[in-house]
Design a protein around this motif. Structure first.
Motif, PDB file in Angstrom:
ATOM      1  N   VAL A   1       2.434   1.752  -3.413  1.00  0.00           N
ATOM      2  CA  VAL A   1       1.484   2.223  -4.419  1.00  0.00           C
ATOM      3  C   VAL A   1       1.177   3.706  -4.209  1.00  0.00           C
ATOM      4  O   VAL A   1       1.052   4.474  -5.169  1.00  0.00           O
ATOM      5  CB  VAL A   1       0.197   1.379  -4.352  1.00  0.00           C
ATOM      6  CG1 VAL A   1      -0.929   2.034  -5.133  1.00  0.00           C
ATOM      7  CG2 VAL A   1       0.453  -0.020  -4.876  1.00  0.00           C
ATOM      8  N   LEU A   2       1.086   4.108  -2.947  1.00  0.00           N
ATOM      9  CA  LEU A   2       0.694   5.494  -2.666  1.00  0.00           C
ATOM     10  C   LEU A   2       1.908   6.425  -2.546  1.00  0.00           C
ATOM     11  O   LEU A   2       1.762   7.607  -2.248  1.00  0.00           O
ATOM     12  CB  LEU A   2      -0.144   5.547  -1.385  1.00  0.00           C
ATOM     13  CG  LEU A   2      -1.458   4.758  -1.470  1.00  0.00           C
ATOM     14  CD1 LEU A   2      -2.184   4.790  -0.138  1.00  0.00           C
ATOM     15  CD2 LEU A   2      -2.355   5.300  -2.565  1.00  0.00           C
TER      16      LEU A   2
ATOM     17  N   LEU B   1      -2.077  12.352   9.289  1.00  0.00           N
ATOM     18  CA  LEU B   1      -2.768  11.167   8.753  1.00  0.00           C
ATOM     19  C   LEU B   1      -3.766  11.580   7.675  1.00  0.00           C
ATOM     20  O   LEU B   1      -3.978  10.867   6.702  1.00  0.00           O
ATOM     21  CB  LEU B   1      -3.498  10.459   9.909  1.00  0.00           C
ATOM     22  CG  LEU B   1      -4.309   9.219   9.578  1.00  0.00           C
ATOM     23  CD1 LEU B   1      -3.374   8.049   9.327  1.00  0.00           C
ATOM     24  CD2 LEU B   1      -5.279   8.885  10.684  1.00  0.00           C
TER      25      LEU B   1
ATOM     26  N   GLY C   1       4.578   9.044  -3.190  1.00  0.00           N
ATOM     27  CA  GLY C   1       4.587  10.222  -4.053  1.00  0.00           C
ATOM     28  C   GLY C   1       3.239  10.912  -4.161  1.00  0.00           C
ATOM     29  O   GLY C   1       3.152  12.012  -4.716  1.00  0.00           O
ATOM     30  N   ARG C   2       2.189  10.299  -3.638  1.00  0.00           N
ATOM     31  CA  ARG C   2       0.858  10.922  -3.742  1.00  0.00           C
ATOM     32  C   ARG C   2       0.656  11.826  -2.527  1.00  0.00           C
ATOM     33  O   ARG C   2      -0.162  11.565  -1.655  1.00  0.00           O
ATOM     34  CB  ARG C   2      -0.202   9.838  -3.835  1.00  0.00           C
ATOM     35  CG  ARG C   2      -0.027   8.951  -5.067  1.00  0.00           C
ATOM     36  CD  ARG C   2      -0.997   7.814  -5.091  1.00  0.00           C
ATOM     37  NE  ARG C   2      -2.299   8.193  -5.627  1.00  0.00           N
ATOM     38  CZ  ARG C   2      -2.647   8.070  -6.901  1.00  0.00           C
ATOM     39  NH1 ARG C   2      -1.812   7.559  -7.770  1.00  0.00           N
ATOM     40  NH2 ARG C   2      -3.843   8.436  -7.310  1.00  0.00           N
ATOM     41  N   THR C   3       1.409  12.918  -2.509  1.00  0.00           N
ATOM     42  CA  THR C   3       1.416  13.776  -1.321  1.00  0.00           C
ATOM     43  C   THR C   3       0.433  14.940  -1.424  1.00  0.00           C
ATOM     44  O   THR C   3       0.331  15.722  -0.488  1.00  0.00           O
ATOM     45  CB  THR C   3       2.821  14.348  -1.084  1.00  0.00           C
ATOM     46  OG1 THR C   3       3.343  14.746  -2.348  1.00  0.00           O
ATOM     47  CG2 THR C   3       3.742  13.321  -0.472  1.00  0.00           C
ATOM     48  N   ALA C   4      -0.273  15.062  -2.577  1.00  0.00           N
ATOM     49  CA  ALA C   4      -1.176  16.207  -2.781  1.00  0.00           C
ATOM     50  C   ALA C   4      -0.431  17.502  -2.455  1.00  0.00           C
ATOM     51  O   ALA C   4       0.686  17.688  -2.915  1.00  0.00           O
ATOM     52  CB  ALA C   4      -2.450  16.041  -1.977  1.00  0.00           C
TER      53      ALA C   4
ATOM     54  N   THR D   1       0.830  -1.202   0.000  1.00  0.00           N
ATOM     55  CA  THR D   1       0.000   0.000   0.000  1.00  0.00           C
ATOM     56  C   THR D   1       0.862   1.248   0.000  1.00  0.00           C
ATOM     57  O   THR D   1       0.631   2.191  -0.758  1.00  0.00           O
ATOM     58  CB  THR D   1      -0.907  -0.007   1.247  1.00  0.00           C
ATOM     59  OG1 THR D   1      -1.636  -1.230   1.255  1.00  0.00           O
ATOM     60  CG2 THR D   1      -1.865   1.155   1.248  1.00  0.00           C
TER      61      THR D   1
ATOM     62  N   SER E   1      -3.629  14.364   5.717  1.00  0.00           N
ATOM     63  CA  SER E   1      -3.272  15.365   4.703  1.00  0.00           C
ATOM     64  C   SER E   1      -3.145  14.805   3.301  1.00  0.00           C
ATOM     65  O   SER E   1      -3.389  15.514   2.347  1.00  0.00           O
ATOM     66  CB  SER E   1      -2.016  16.130   5.113  1.00  0.00           C
ATOM     67  OG  SER E   1      -1.000  15.239   5.462  1.00  0.00           O
ATOM     68  N   SER E   2      -2.752  13.533   3.128  1.00  0.00           N
ATOM     69  CA  SER E   2      -2.700  12.977   1.775  1.00  0.00           C
ATOM     70  C   SER E   2      -2.580  11.472   1.855  1.00  0.00           C
ATOM     71  O   SER E   2      -2.302  10.901   2.918  1.00  0.00           O
ATOM     72  CB  SER E   2      -1.505  13.534   0.999  1.00  0.00           C
ATOM     73  OG  SER E   2      -0.321  13.039   1.571  1.00  0.00           O
ATOM     74  N   ALA E   3      -2.786  10.828   0.698  1.00  0.00           N
ATOM     75  CA  ALA E   3      -2.716   9.368   0.654  1.00  0.00           C
ATOM     76  C   ALA E   3      -1.348   8.879   1.110  1.00  0.00           C
ATOM     77  O   ALA E   3      -1.230   7.916   1.868  1.00  0.00           O
ATOM     78  CB  ALA E   3      -3.016   8.873  -0.753  1.00  0.00           C
TER      79      ALA E   3
ATOM     80  N   SER F   1      -1.052   9.131   4.879  1.00  0.00           N
ATOM     81  CA  SER F   1      -1.910   8.117   5.513  1.00  0.00           C
ATOM     82  C   SER F   1      -1.188   6.785   5.554  1.00  0.00           C
ATOM     83  O   SER F   1      -1.117   6.121   6.590  1.00  0.00           O
ATOM     84  CB  SER F   1      -3.212   7.930   4.729  1.00  0.00           C
ATOM     85  OG  SER F   1      -3.961   9.110   4.709  1.00  0.00           O
ATOM     86  N   SER F   2      -0.597   6.407   4.396  1.00  0.00           N
ATOM     87  CA  SER F   2       0.046   5.087   4.350  1.00  0.00           C
ATOM     88  C   SER F   2       1.306   5.073   5.207  1.00  0.00           C
ATOM     89  O   SER F   2       1.618   4.063   5.829  1.00  0.00           O
ATOM     90  CB  SER F   2       0.352   4.686   2.915  1.00  0.00           C
ATOM     91  OG  SER F   2       1.296   5.555   2.357  1.00  0.00           O
TER      92      SER F   2
END
Lengths: 651, 201
Positions: free
Chosen positions: B45-46, B126, B48-51, B42, B128-130, B133-134
């Motif tokens: 996969v997530l 937790l 770099g997805r920091t928004a 997980t 702020s972004s995917a 969270s991960s």
């Protein structure tokens, strides 16, 4: 929160459900009080660690869940029988197909099979209990309270309505606010603890507690199927645990795993879900294969044909089951290469499955078949399951799947494999091992009648659905169009046939309890495996003396040599575990913790969780070592059960 | 079991019950490997997805994480010494080394809590972004395991003090040592896959 938000209001069907729950609860409380059975209930059942009693509780709960899931199914079929029927509104319909799927897979199929494993596996390998009897009780209560939590959702808080697969973003907090989806997440999480624990428990039991001499490739085939299933459980269930936890954290604590905001990734849920979900369908089908194999060998009066090929094909299926999950969403658009890989791996599963089909046919070939009720279920399974399997291969072709996806073709396919496979096996297995559990057989005449009603009803229900799918009817549709009317109507008639078959099955339990002759020997069907070597009813320690196993079909072998599992010269005191109320209380507390979390009452939930931890601490300090059954007690019990006089005991 | 064998078989393996508990725990650890693998997958996969929240390279620093790694790896070593003492039947050193192990574990936890608070303060929460969270769920699940391990081991130390070394108590201590080493292995993967890679990307 207002009381009118806490309870579900405004639906006449649900009000009727509430009334029924209150009445049934009152009736149970009244009966227990009137017959002074509260102490009996606590001492004999709620605190038991005996695998046979736990198995019976599993099966009773599973039958109740089959009823609940079946009522859901009938309501859906009524709604779909006529176009524009307003029996259920769209919201209620969504809730019902969600609970139907979840209840049937998680709270019916799995516990039913685990119940049979509980009763049969230790007996088949000549063991006296599970490796960890206390943990076994914990497992049962975790399942029971998980099922309870999920089921109360329809009167308290509202049911989940995002499908049993609960795809995000639909199932996320933004699009499915309220407690409904939380019931799904926490109900499954709670019962998942028990499933994983059972997987470990049974694996250790099978690996370490086999009767002396029994090699792995001399184990009965149902025990083999259980061992392979445990392997799948251990490697698949933690994935579900994580997936459910992530969605719970998303919904309750605002994380962004599967959301549309914060760069979350909704399709990640679908991947995680099916990485567990596909192995899960093999968790419910492999034990079914094992049950059919036992029954077919017994009533064909032959050793199972191709035993080793049967075992290896199960191992292969288990391995492949982890490599096919993407076929549940070919239409996601992963690209031609990815889809091709998963298409090929999916079709590969047909190979070991085909091997098994031919082995069953090989066992039947030139044998003298006894057409008992369990055998009828097994014989009906073979062609029905083949239809399900062949349409499965059709669905496995990625290009063609773009047409079949989300249509009734898929619905028909998986009901063909899950009902003809798992549900037939549950009925067959229950009828087959019933005399071992309750000391009398189920009435054959009523059993056969319920069999025919159910099987014919099953084909009438689901065969037309293949054509509905090809005609373009999508799944999860609450309102059908006139051009699909005829097939839908036929399907609904079939569903009521299945309902009647089930009702007759339950009636047969009562009727046989009243009228069936009691079993005089432990060997009700001229069986081949060790569970039939025990007397009926089975003494709580199972085997007075553990048999020494020399070949496959150990009991068949023992009968030829004139041996029994009672050799007075070899009796020794038997060590047994004590009953304990802790599993029930611990899981009860975890139930309240989960319930509080469903409504996002975080502090209350934490308080109960701490109570669970305290209980675990108390258990850690509990050095209860069980007790010994003395030789004199064993002698008395066995002589009485086996009808031996004092003179005949010299063997 | 002959006396010769009994002499060489460690106390925790001397009863069937002990053997089954240990095997069961190994299988449980296999399930734990799957659990953490899923969390790692997980996270990958997530990644770099920091928004619009901070990047990991802006927050991850070598110092604290190195101290944490040092503490946890040392605790695994001291846990090994404790088991060595147990095998020789020495209760007092066993308890002392177990207590040291737990103190090191507590130190690790303290730094982890400090680190989480620091990141939160910098705007990486937790929620702020995917990616974050991960991160919190992966590292947090490990931290939660360490916390539970400390509580569990404390109970076992009390039992050792009360009962001394028996087949049952030594089997319990042996099992928690397996658990503790397992957490160490997981941490090595977190250190590499999360912190080292996160610092440079």
């Amino acid at each position: 929160m207002k009381l009118s938000e806490f309870f579900v209001t405004g639906e006449p069907l649900i009000y009727a459900g509430m009334v029924a729950i209150v009445l049934v609860t009152c009736a149970i409380v009244f009966l227990l009080t009137y017959f002074k059975r509260w102490g009996w209930l606590w001492r004999e059942w709620l605190t038991t660690v005996d695998h046979k009693k736990i198995g019976i509780m599993y099966i009773l709960s599973a039958l109740a869940m089959l009823f609940r899931g079946g009522v859901d199914a009938l309501m859906m079929r009524v709604q779909l029988a006529f176009p524009d029927l307003n029996f259920l509104n769209s919201q209620h319909y969504n809730e019902i197909f969600t609970t139907h799927g979840t209840v049937m897979i998680i709270f019916m199929a799995m516990p039913f099979l685990i119940g049979l494993m509980n009763i049969v596996v230790p007996l088949q390998i000549g063991a006296r209990d599970f490796a960890f009897p206390y943990v076994n009780a914990l497992s049962f209560w975790s399942f029971f309270f998980g099922a309870l939590l999920f089921n109360i959702s329809f009167v308290i808080g509202g049911s989940p309505d995002a499908g049993w697969t609960s795809y995000t973003p639909l199932a996320g907090a933004a699009l499915s606010p309220g407690p409904g989806q939380n019931f799904y997440l926490l109900g499954l999480q709670l019962s998942g603890i028990g499933t994983l624990a059972t997987g470990i428990n049974l694996m250790v039991t099978i690996l370490k507690m086999r009767a002396p001499g029994m090699k792995l490739f001399q184990m009965p085939i149902f025990t083999w199927s259980t061992l392979v299933t445990c392997f799948i459980i251990i490697f698949a269930f933690p994935i579900l645990t994580v997936a459910l936890a992530l969605m719970t954290i998303d919904r309750i604590f605002g994380a962004q795993f599967f959301t549309l905001t914060g760069e979350g990734m909704p399709m990640l849920w679908a991947n995680l879900f099916w990485m567990w979900g596909h192995p899960e369908v093999y968790i419910v089908i492999l034990p079914a294969f094992g049950i059919f194999s036992e029954i077919i060998a017994t009533f064909a009066n032959k050793r199972l044909f191709g035993y080793k090929a049967m075992v290896w094909s199960m191992i292969l299926i288990a391995g492949l089951s982890f490599l096919v999950w993407v076929h549940h969403f070919f239409t996601m658009g992963a690209g031609a290469f990815v889809n091709s890989v998963f298409s090929v791996s999916t079709m590969l599963i047909a190979v070991p499955t085909g091997v098994k089909i031919f082995n069953w046919l090989g066992t039947l070939y030139k044998s003298k078949i006894q057409f008992t009720t369990p055998m009828l279920w097994s014989l009906a399974f073979i062609p029905s399951f083949v239809i399900g399997g062949v349409t499965g291969v059709m669905l496995g072709m990625a290009a063609a799947d773009y047409q079949f996806h989300n249509s009734y073709f898929l619905i028909a396919h998986f009901h063909y494999v899950l009902i003809a496979g798992t549900v037939f096996a549950c009925f067959a297995g229950l009828e087959y091992w019933y005399p071992k559990m309750f000391g009398h057989k189920l009435n054959q005449k009523l059993g056969k009648l319920s069999f025919w009603l159910f099987v014919i009803g099953f084909h009438i229900t689901f065969f037309p659905q293949y054509f509905l799918g090809l005609d373009g009817m999508p799944r999860r549709l609450f309102d059908t169009a006139p051009e699909w009317f005829t097939l839908n109507f036929i399907s609904t008639i079939g569903a009521f046939g299945m309902g009647a078959g089930f009702a007759l099955f339950v009636l047969n339990i009562y009727y046989s309890y009243k009228t069936s002759p009691r079993e005089k020997t432990g060997d009700s069907w001229d069986g081949r495996t060790l569970e039939w070597a025990t007397p009926t009813p089975i003494p709580h320690y199972n085997f007075a003396t553990q048999p020494t196993v020399k070949e496959l079909d150990a009991f068949h072998d023992m009968k030829k040599r004139g041996e029994t599992t009672y050799d007075e010269s070899k009796l020794k005191p038997i060590h047994m575990p004590n009953y304990s109320g802790q599993p029930f209380i611990m899981m009860g507390l975890l139930f309240f913790s989960s319930f509080a979390l469903v409504f996002e009452w975080i502090i209350l939930s934490a308080v109960f969780l701490v109570a669970v931890l305290v209980m675990m601490g108390i258990h850690s300090f509990d050095y209860d070592d069980g007790y010994h059954v003395e030789v004199e007690d064993i002698k008395r019990t066995e002589r009485q059960l086996r009808g031996l006089n004092d003179e005949h005991t010299g063997s | 079991m002959s006396t010769q064998e009994a002499k060489h078989t460690p106390l925790e393996y001397q009863t069937t019950h002990g053997q089954m508990n240990i095997l069961g725990f190994w299988i449980f650890l296999a399930a734990e490997v799957v659990l953490f693998s899923t969390l790692f997958a997980t996270y990958a996969v997530l990644f770099g997805r920091t928004a619009d929240s901070p990047l990991p390279s802006e927050l991850f620093g070598a110092e604290i994480v190195l101290i944490m790694t040092f503490l946890l790896l040392t605790s695994s070593f001291t846990c090994g010494i404790a088991i060595h003492n147990m095998r020789q039947g020495q209760v007092k050193p066993l308890i002392i080394w177990m207590v040291i192990t737990l103190l090191l574990g507590l130190g690790f936890l303290g730094f982890e809590i400090y680190e989480f608070m620091h990141y939160t303060h910098e705007g990486a929460t937790l929620q702020s972004s995917a990616f974050w969270s991960s991160f919190y769920v992966l590292a947090g699940t490990h931290g939660l395991h360490v916390t539970l391990g400390i509580g569990w081991a404390t109970l076992l130390i009390i039992q050792i003090v009360k009962r001394g070394l028996t087949p049952v108590t030594s089997q319990k201590v042996f099992i928690i040592s397996l658990y503790w080493h397992f957490l160490d292995v997981i941490w090595i993967f977190i250190f590499t896959a999360v912190y080292l890679i996160g610092m440079v990307v």
